[in-house]
Structure formats: C-alpha cells, structure tokens
Design an enzyme around this catalytic site. Structure first.
Site, mmCIF file in Angstrom:
data_model
loop_
_atom_site.group_PDB
_atom_site.id
_atom_site.type_symbol
_atom_site.label_atom_id
_atom_site.label_comp_id
_atom_site.label_asym_id
_atom_site.label_seq_id
_atom_site.Cartn_x
_atom_site.Cartn_y
_atom_site.Cartn_z
ATOM 1 N N LYS A 1 -13.588 -4.600 17.003
ATOM 2 C CA LYS A 1 -11.692 -4.869 17.993
ATOM 3 C C LYS A 1 -12.294 -4.511 19.465
ATOM 4 O O LYS A 1 -11.008 -4.728 19.597
ATOM 5 C CB LYS A 1 -11.230 -4.143 17.051
ATOM 6 C CG LYS A 1 -11.378 -4.808 14.984
ATOM 7 C CD LYS A 1 -10.255 -4.188 14.236
ATOM 8 C CE LYS A 1 -10.212 -4.924 13.173
ATOM 9 N NZ LYS A 1 -9.959 -3.921 11.876
ATOM 10 N N ASN B 1 1.250 -1.106 0.041
ATOM 11 C CA ASN B 1 -0.201 -0.345 0.211
ATOM 12 C C ASN B 1 0.437 1.193 -0.059
ATOM 13 O O ASN B 1 1.877 1.368 -0.090
ATOM 14 C CB ASN B 1 -0.965 -0.102 1.290
ATOM 15 C CG ASN B 1 -0.397 -0.254 2.789
ATOM 16 O OD1 ASN B 1 0.676 0.588 2.950
ATOM 17 N ND2 ASN B 1 -0.439 -1.324 3.171
#
Length: 396
Positions: free
Chosen positions: A341, A209
């Site tokens: 999360k 990325n």
C-alpha cells in the site's frame, strides 16, 4: 494530564459563579494546582471558603490582604500561572480589563499575567449583545485573549438567548487545550479515521466488526491538544467526540472512503485506524437474498481500499500511516501491507496479545517503517497516541 500545571480562576459577580466550584474540583482531580481570585461582588453568590476547601489555597478577594504567603500577591500569582481563566466574566470586568483599569485583585493579577488568558462572558443577552461589550471583547481578542463563546438558552433573568456560562466540562476542555501539551503540531492538518463501518444486507441486518473507535479517538484528541487542526472521520461508536475536532460521521466503508477522499488533499498527516469491513453484500435481488437467507450465503464483493487509494493520490510531503490488526505472523503480514500500500508507516498489533485489540483501554503496538521497527510495552491508548505522534514527527 494537567499534573504540574497551575491555573488561576477569576470569578466575578454572576449567578453562574456557583459553577466554578465544580470547575475547580474537576481541575484538582486532573492533578492541577488551582488558585481562585474573586471580585467582591462574586462573594455575594458563592462563599470563598468553598474554593479554599477545594483547592487548599487561600481564595483572594482583597488586593491589600496581608495574610497571604506571597510577597506581592497579584504579581507572584500571575507569574506562577500557566493559564488564567475568568469565568463567569461580567460586562463590568470585561470593560475594565479591555481599557486597562486595574482596581481590584482580579484585574491587577490579569494585567500582570503573561500566560494564556481565557475570558468566558456570562450576562443578560441584551448586555452581551450591547455594541460596547462586543467592542471590548474584540479589543481583548486583539490583545491575545481567547474569548469562549457563551451558550444560548434560558437565562436566570428569564430571557432566552446568548449569555449563559458554558458547562463546566467545556471550560475545562478549553484549559486542557491551552496548556495540556506543547503545540508541536501547530500549523499541521491531520485526518484520522476511527470506528467500525456497517455494510447493509437488508433493512434489518448488516455486516460490521468489533471496533469501538477508542484508538482513533485517542489519536484525534492527542493531536488536537498538540495544536493540530484535526478531522475525525468516524463510523458509529458510543464515544463522545473529542472537543475542537471536525467530526465527519459515516456508516459504510464507501461513506468512509468518500469522506477521506474529500478531505485528503489538504492534510499533512493521514492516519487510518478504523477497522473497515473489507467486504460488502454484492448487488443481488431481494428474491435471491430470501432464497439464501437460511444459511446467510449471500454474495459479497470487496470494498474500496482506502489506503491504496491514498498512496496513489498523495501529494508531496504527505505522511500516511495505516493500522494492521493480525492474529498470526504480525510483523511479516504488516510489512507486506506496508509495501503493497506504499505507506510511510504501519502500526501493528496482535488480537491474541493480552491488553491489545478491540474494546480495551490499553494497546500493545509495534511501529513499522521500511527502515525500523519499534515495539511499545502495554500502555493506555492515549499514551500510544502520543507515542505515535512523536514517532511520526520524528520521520517528517
């Protein structure tokens, strides 16, 4: 970073004294007020006028100099100092300070100084390794002086070994670490991830990325300056790692997961700022890859979710912070990640906002917890890092 700080540089008789002109210049560029004191022997290696030109202050050599602005020079200057560095520090001056001898301007000033004191020895290898010099250095350490280890290499005398004055950048790094920030993170251990991960497709190509690691590196540096013991787990970047930080280099997302897992338990704060590749090529044969090579339609599988693992294995009182980079519905999507999360907070930013995202020196972020949202205006990533640490401390 050093604006409003006063540093007193002590220069002794060594060929390395010439380096201190650059140290003074570097500190001035950081908006620091710099004063220089030289021993008489140091003037044989560099002229006091050099320092006077750079600092715009009189360079002191003579203890009884009457042409000086302060009433009692060695006391007044010692009281002004936020930090005092003696570099290069000769064996003679080290011995005098360690044994309470104050017979010149430099030694009398450091005796009167209550600010942090740094000593950077520079001398012949055999002199540095002499047990007497080593005992004097240990004595200074026991009195709270910080000793900067000399570099190793070829010395001016032709010998090779320890005794070189470290680079000017290293000396300035020590000063910055000492006085740039209050030590409100002292005693804390902090882990931060930074940079991109790479997922190998074949011997030539990989999936990655656009992350540069700038945000994570800024956080690591800010935490170090504030006294934390910092571990930086970093993918491959073009950045110079911050000094005084334990850097753990990684390549793939699995490498990063394993590094974080191995260091996680001992940490007080964990900040995952790295842009990890969410997918990696599935285990397929080279033959299948060749067949699909034309359109790159290679089977992919999910990588390990680092934050989800951490949330499920955290110990009591650990603070876990993630980053969320979005292109739409930033707050909504980030809150979903926060809940899913089980994080203490998440830092959200939008790639489409000017000044945010990859490769920039600035960022525009929103801090999100279960109870609160706080949006910062555009600022440098170093400023964002300090604001982030302030916010985390307020929640611990």
């Amino acid at each position: 970073m050093l604006k409003g700080k006063t540093v007193v540089l002590g220069v002794t008789g060594s060929i390395a004294a010439y380096k201190m002109a650059n140290v003074a210049s570097m500190l001035i560029k950081k908006h620091c007020d710099v004063h220089v004191i030289m021993t008489q022997n140091a003037t044989h290696f560099i002229n006091p006028i050099t320092f006077e030109t750079l600092t715009n202050h009189k360079c002191l050599v003579d203890t009884f100099d009457r042409n000086f602005q302060f009433h009692v020079a060695h006391v007044s200057l010692a009281q002004q100092a936020d930090c005092m560095l003696i570099a290069p520090a000769s064996a003679n001056v080290i011995g005098k300070i360690a044994n309470g001898i104050a017979d010149d301007m430099l030694t009398t000033t450091i005796m009167a100084c209550d600010a942090p004191k740094l000593i950077s020895p520079a001398m012949n290898t055999h002199m540095f390794e002499n047990p007497i010099v080593q005992d004097n250095l240990k004595k200074l350490q026991s009195y709270g002086y910080e000793i900067i280890e000399p570099a190793a290499g070829r010395l001016a005398c032709g010998d090779t070994g320890s005794g070189k004055l470290p680079s000017e950048e290293v000396l300035v790094d020590y000063i910055e670490r000492t006085i740039a920030r209050p030590k409100d993170l002292a005693g804390k251990k902090l882990l931060v991830t930074a940079g991109p991960t790479q997922e190998k497709i074949d011997p030539v190509r990989y999936v990655t990325n656009h992350s540069t690691g700038k945000m994570g590196y800024a956080i690591a540096k800010a935490a170090m300056l504030r006294g934390a013991e910092v571990t930086l787990v970093s993918g491959k970047t073009n950045l110079t790692p911050p000094p005084f930080v334990n850097v753990v280099p990684v390549v793939s997302a699995q490498d990063m997961f394993e590094a974080v897992r191995d260091h996680f338990e001992e940490q007080d704060i964990v900040i995952k700022s790295a842009a990890v590749a969410d997918y990696r090529p599935a285990n397929v044969s080279d033959e299948k890859i060749k067949k699909k090579d034309g359109d790159m339609s290679i089977a992919m599988e999910r990588t390990t979710d680092i934050l989800q693992y951490l949330a499920g294995h955290r110990r009591e009182n650990q603070f876990i912070c993630g980053f969320s980079m979005e292109t739409q519905n930033m707050l909504e999507n980030s809150r979903k990640k926060l809940d899913k999360k089980k994080l203490d907070m998440i830092v959200a930013n939008n790639l489409k906002v000017k000044g945010a995202g990859f490769g920039t020196d600035t960022n525009v972020v929103t801090f999100i917890t279960k109870e609160e949202e706080k949006t910062l205006e555009i600022m440098t990533k170093q400023e964002v890092a300090d604001n982030l640490l302030d916010f985390i401390l307020s929640k611990m």
